[in-house]
Design an enzyme around this catalytic site. Structure first.
Site, mmCIF file in Angstrom:
data_model
loop_
_atom_site.group_PDB
_atom_site.id
_atom_site.type_symbol
_atom_site.label_atom_id
_atom_site.label_comp_id
_atom_site.label_asym_id
_atom_site.label_seq_id
_atom_site.Cartn_x
_atom_site.Cartn_y
_atom_site.Cartn_z
ATOM 1 N N HIS A 31 -6.653 -0.543 9.805
ATOM 2 C CA HIS A 31 -8.038 -0.252 10.196
ATOM 3 C C HIS A 31 -8.493 -1.279 11.240
ATOM 4 O O HIS A 31 -7.762 -2.207 11.569
ATOM 5 C CB HIS A 31 -8.945 -0.308 8.969
ATOM 6 C CG HIS A 31 -8.868 -1.634 8.269
ATOM 7 N ND1 HIS A 31 -7.798 -1.971 7.473
ATOM 8 C CD2 HIS A 31 -9.685 -2.716 8.284
ATOM 9 C CE1 HIS A 31 -7.977 -3.205 7.019
ATOM 10 N NE2 HIS A 31 -9.115 -3.673 7.491
ATOM 11 N N THR A 47 -8.855 -0.441 16.693
ATOM 12 C CA THR A 47 -7.880 -0.471 17.795
ATOM 13 C C THR A 47 -6.607 -1.195 17.388
ATOM 14 O O THR A 47 -6.632 -2.118 16.576
ATOM 15 C CB THR A 47 -8.465 -1.195 19.034
ATOM 16 O OG1 THR A 47 -9.039 -2.429 18.613
ATOM 17 C CG2 THR A 47 -9.499 -0.366 19.756
ATOM 18 N N ARG A 48 -5.485 -0.776 17.977
ATOM 19 C CA ARG A 48 -4.203 -1.464 17.868
ATOM 20 C C ARG A 48 -3.580 -1.497 19.257
ATOM 21 O O ARG A 48 -3.632 -0.491 19.977
ATOM 22 C CB ARG A 48 -3.245 -0.715 16.930
ATOM 23 C CG ARG A 48 -3.626 -0.803 15.453
ATOM 24 C CD ARG A 48 -3.372 -2.201 14.908
ATOM 25 N NE ARG A 48 -3.649 -2.339 13.497
ATOM 26 C CZ ARG A 48 -4.834 -2.680 12.964
ATOM 27 N NH1 ARG A 48 -5.890 -2.863 13.723
ATOM 28 N NH2 ARG A 48 -4.968 -2.832 11.657
ATOM 29 N N LYS A 51 -13.327 -7.108 20.976
ATOM 30 C CA LYS A 51 -12.663 -7.468 19.713
ATOM 31 C C LYS A 51 -11.724 -8.649 19.966
ATOM 32 O O LYS A 51 -10.967 -8.637 20.941
ATOM 33 C CB LYS A 51 -11.874 -6.262 19.210
ATOM 34 C CG LYS A 51 -11.106 -6.519 17.925
ATOM 35 C CD LYS A 51 -10.413 -5.238 17.491
ATOM 36 C CE LYS A 51 -9.325 -5.494 16.482
ATOM 37 N NZ LYS A 51 -8.605 -4.258 16.130
ATOM 38 N N HIS A 94 -3.773 -14.382 15.903
ATOM 39 C CA HIS A 94 -2.553 -13.739 15.377
ATOM 40 C C HIS A 94 -1.861 -14.736 14.444
ATOM 41 O O HIS A 94 -1.526 -15.840 14.867
ATOM 42 C CB HIS A 94 -1.680 -13.396 16.584
ATOM 43 C CG HIS A 94 -0.420 -12.642 16.283
ATOM 44 N ND1 HIS A 94 -0.371 -11.520 15.487
ATOM 45 C CD2 HIS A 94 0.862 -12.838 16.713
ATOM 46 C CE1 HIS A 94 0.877 -11.064 15.443
ATOM 47 N NE2 HIS A 94 1.648 -11.858 16.159
ATOM 48 N N CYS A 105 -8.064 -7.850 7.303
ATOM 49 C CA CYS A 105 -6.928 -6.935 7.310
ATOM 50 C C CYS A 105 -5.748 -7.740 6.763
ATOM 51 O O CYS A 105 -5.897 -8.942 6.507
ATOM 52 C CB CYS A 105 -6.699 -6.526 8.769
ATOM 53 S SG CYS A 105 -5.345 -5.376 9.087
ATOM 54 N N LYS A 119 2.051 0.308 16.484
ATOM 55 C CA LYS A 119 2.428 1.030 17.704
ATOM 56 C C LYS A 119 3.673 1.898 17.511
ATOM 57 O O LYS A 119 3.894 2.841 18.239
ATOM 58 C CB LYS A 119 2.617 0.052 18.871
ATOM 59 C CG LYS A 119 3.741 -0.937 18.652
ATOM 60 C CD LYS A 119 3.904 -1.932 19.802
ATOM 61 C CE LYS A 119 2.924 -3.079 19.785
ATOM 62 N NZ LYS A 119 2.933 -3.920 18.560
HETATM 63 C C1 LIG Z 1 -5.689 -7.445 12.073
HETATM 64 C C2 LIG Z 1 -4.465 -6.644 12.380
HETATM 65 C C3 LIG Z 1 -4.153 -6.403 13.702
HETATM 66 C C4 LIG Z 1 -2.991 -5.715 14.028
HETATM 67 N N1 LIG Z 1 -2.744 -5.459 15.339
HETATM 68 C C5 LIG Z 1 -1.680 -4.698 15.681
HETATM 69 C C6 LIG Z 1 -1.515 -4.288 17.030
HETATM 70 O O1 LIG Z 1 -2.343 -4.590 17.899
HETATM 71 N N2 LIG Z 1 -0.440 -3.523 17.309
HETATM 72 C C7 LIG Z 1 0.467 -3.140 16.357
HETATM 73 O O2 LIG Z 1 1.430 -2.447 16.706
HETATM 74 N N3 LIG Z 1 0.311 -3.501 15.066
HETATM 75 C C8 LIG Z 1 -0.736 -4.259 14.706
HETATM 76 N N4 LIG Z 1 -0.952 -4.610 13.387
HETATM 77 C C9 LIG Z 1 0.055 -4.231 12.375
HETATM 78 C C10 LIG Z 1 -0.063 -2.801 11.936
HETATM 79 O O3 LIG Z 1 -1.407 -2.426 11.810
HETATM 80 C C11 LIG Z 1 0.733 -2.608 10.648
HETATM 81 O O4 LIG Z 1 2.080 -2.925 10.930
HETATM 82 C C12 LIG Z 1 0.658 -1.172 10.129
HETATM 83 O O5 LIG Z 1 -0.677 -0.758 10.052
HETATM 84 C C13 LIG Z 1 1.329 -1.107 8.747
HETATM 85 O O6 LIG Z 1 1.244 0.205 8.263
HETATM 86 P P1 LIG Z 1 1.729 0.581 6.791
HETATM 87 O O7 LIG Z 1 1.756 2.060 6.712
HETATM 88 O O8 LIG Z 1 2.966 -0.186 6.476
HETATM 89 O O9 LIG Z 1 0.603 -0.026 5.823
HETATM 90 P P2 LIG Z 1 -0.853 0.585 5.462
HETATM 91 O O10 LIG Z 1 -1.396 1.314 6.628
HETATM 92 O O11 LIG Z 1 -1.644 -0.484 4.833
HETATM 93 O O12 LIG Z 1 -0.530 1.701 4.387
HETATM 94 C C14 LIG Z 1 -0.138 1.463 3.085
HETATM 95 C C15 LIG Z 1 -0.794 2.521 2.221
HETATM 96 O O13 LIG Z 1 -0.204 2.526 0.934
HETATM 97 C C16 LIG Z 1 -1.207 2.856 -0.009
HETATM 98 N N5 LIG Z 1 -0.690 2.412 -1.320
HETATM 99 C C17 LIG Z 1 -0.327 1.169 -1.644
HETATM 100 N N6 LIG Z 1 0.144 1.112 -2.925
HETATM 101 C C18 LIG Z 1 0.092 2.385 -3.401
HETATM 102 C C19 LIG Z 1 0.439 2.982 -4.648
HETATM 103 N N7 LIG Z 1 0.942 2.255 -5.656
HETATM 104 N N8 LIG Z 1 0.242 4.300 -4.808
HETATM 105 C C20 LIG Z 1 -0.270 5.053 -3.788
HETATM 106 N N9 LIG Z 1 -0.627 4.516 -2.568
HETATM 107 C C21 LIG Z 1 -0.443 3.210 -2.377
HETATM 108 C C22 LIG Z 1 -2.427 2.081 0.504
HETATM 109 O O14 LIG Z 1 -3.632 2.568 -0.004
HETATM 110 C C23 LIG Z 1 -2.283 2.286 2.008
HETATM 111 O O15 LIG Z 1 -3.015 3.404 2.456
HETATM 112 C C24 LIG Z 1 -2.115 -5.267 13.009
HETATM 113 C C25 LIG Z 1 -2.447 -5.483 11.670
HETATM 114 C C26 LIG Z 1 -3.625 -6.152 11.363
HETATM 115 C C27 LIG Z 1 -3.959 -6.379 9.923
#
Ligand SMILES: Cc1cc2nc3c(=O)[nH]c(=O)nc-3n(C[C@H](O)[C@H](O)[C@H](O)COP(=O)(O)OP(=O)(O)OC[C@H]3O[C@@H](n4cnc5c(N)ncnc54)[C@H](O)[C@@H]3O)c2cc1C
Length: 393
Positions: free
Chosen positions: A46, A49-50, A262, A266, A310, A343
């Site tokens: 969330h 932006t990314r 924003k 990092h 985050c 990304k």
């Molecule tokens: C501040 C910040 C800035 C960033 N900036 C960048 C950027 O500029 N560019 C970039 O490429 N990346 C960036 N990233 C990294 C990127 O956002 C993450 O790598 C990516 O969002 C990870 O996605 P995910 O699906 O692994 O995790 P998430 O999107 O967190 O998804 C995990 C999901 O699992 C669900 N869940 C967990 N446990 C359970 C369970 N037991 N049962 C059912 N559901 C469950 C959660 O509710 C959640 O919805 C940034 C991250 C942050 C925090």
């Protein structure tokens, strides 16, 4: 009663939503679970932006992946008729011999990517927003830009629902067990069985596979109002930017998309867990970012409009973790985070769908394997090491 399906996905954030969309588009019987109602602001995807960029300073191995990710995002835009990726350009500022400049240049040269070299004076002339220190230079990548993460996730989930995927929101997996070709799932609402399971639970991954080499880090995002009479800071005038103040000391920002510029630091955040996360932002955290802005980008140091937290889910070497469970081949684990995974979600959705259905992908994922040495040479604290487990195959 136990509900059965071919494929189950735990977590419908960036990675899970992209995978459930890819699988359902290909006609597979898939069910996805999320403990919240995505897109939501409780995990890692969330904050509006990314950044997406190609000249990957972290390692050239990411470039073919990000090139495919760009194409896959454009495809999603076309299929969903939504604008999800805006090209702003990216300006990377650091010392010429620093990690950021060297790594960016190496990736750009290895993969023949376009970039511009800027001297400190060029930076200031072209982008009067910045006050880089005298010993720094800039690299400008025109094709880079930003993604709207909540919209991307919504687009994937809408697509999955349209293609018949079963999506269970506000239903958490509490337990899973794999035996003789079947994965049994217990959720907060019932029991399910599947032939294969993808764990894409972001910062909650270790709740489901406890001894993985993953650590959760708290991160704060801030939005500031530009000062009056500043150079314009919308995406037509201001690129995404990344400053390297010293090796591994980075902060970055994104132009104003209607709610201020924003800015975030990092890494350097508190270690935490998804459940223990401190969601309040302390005044001292805002002041720390103000100090950086005052020095390097005073035009953005206006009113603090908003801040939110985050989580990064980090591996010890900063590369992703994508592999099957060491004891259960029918369970795939995907934690492409370490603060830079979003990304890639568009292409990882396709890759994870390939792995779940054929066991193969045309991309080289060996740097992301659980068995790589780099995950275990770093010092770790009181954790049983996953490599002590026997691999079944
Ligand atoms: C501040 C910040 C800035 C960033 N900036 C960048 C950027 O500029 N560019 C970039 O490429 N990346 C960036 N990233 C990294 C990127 O956002 C993450 O790598 C990516 O969002 C990870 O996605 P995910 O699906 O692994 O995790 P998430 O999107 O967190 O998804 C995990 C999901 O699992 C669900 N869940 C967990 N446990 C359970 C369970 N037991 N049962 C059912 N559901 C469950 C959660 O509710 C959640 O919805 C940034 C991250 C942050 C925090």
């Amino acid at each position: 009663m136990t509900n059965s399906c071919a494929l189950a996905i735990v977590g419908l954030g960036a990675m899970g939503s992209a995978t459930v969309a890819a699988l359902s588009r290909r006609g597979f019987d898939v069910i996805g679970f999320d403990r919240h109602r995505p897109p939501h602001d409780q995990g890692s995807s969330h904050g509006k932006t990314r950044i997406i960029r190609k000249a990957y300073w972290e390692h050239p191995l990411y470039v073919p992946l990000v090139q495919s990710a760009f194409d896959a995002w454009r495809e999603l835009e076309r299929r969903s008729s939504r604008e999800l990726l805006v090209q702003t350009g990216a300006l990377l500022i650091g010392r010429e011999e620093g990690l950021l400049s060297r790594g960016t240049r190496q990736s750009a040269v290895t993969h023949d990517l376009e970039f511009e070299d800027l001297s400190r004076d060029d930076i200031v002339k072209r982008f009067p927003h910045f006050r880089p220190s005298e010993d720094t230079v800039g690299l400008f990548e025109r094709e880079a830009g930003i993604l709207f993460p909540e919209d991307c996730i919504e687009a994937f989930l809408n697509e999955a629902a349209e293609h018949g995927a079963r999506l269970r929101f506000e239903e958490a997996i509490t337990e899973w067990k794999a035996e003789s070709g079947t994965v049994h799932l217990q959720t907060t609402a019932g029991s399910y069985s599947a032939e294969r399971l993808l764990i894409a639970a972001g910062p909650w991954t270790r709740h489901l596979v406890p001894n993985l080499p993953l650590e959760v880090e708290r991160q704060v995002m801030h939005w500031f109002e530009p000062k009056p009479e500043s150079p314009p800071s919308t995406a037509e005038h201001l690129p995404v930017f990344l400053f390297e103040e010293a090796d591994e000391q980075h902060w970055y920002g994104v132009p104003d998309f209607g709610d201020g510029v924003k800015v975030a630091i990092h890494h350097n955040g508190e270690p935490t867990t998804a459940d223990a996360l401190q969601r309040e932002v302390a005044p001292a955290e805002v002041e720390a970012v103000r100090a950086l802005l005052e020095q390097r980008m005073p035009m953005a140091n206006g009113r603090a409009l908003r801040a939110c937290v985050c989580m990064y889910t980090n591996t010890p070497d900063g590369h992703f973790l994508i592999d099957s469970h060491p004891l259960h081949d029918q369970v795939l684990i995907a934690s492409p985070c370490s603060g830079h995974g979003f990304k890639f979600a568009s292409i990882f959705g396709e890759i994870l769908a390939d792995l779940l259905t054929t066991g193969e992908t045309s991309f080289d994922l060996s740097p992301f394997r659980l068995s790589r040495d780099a995950l275990f040479t770093h010092e770790r604290t009181n954790e049983p090491e996953i490599n002590n487990m026997e691999r079944r195959t």
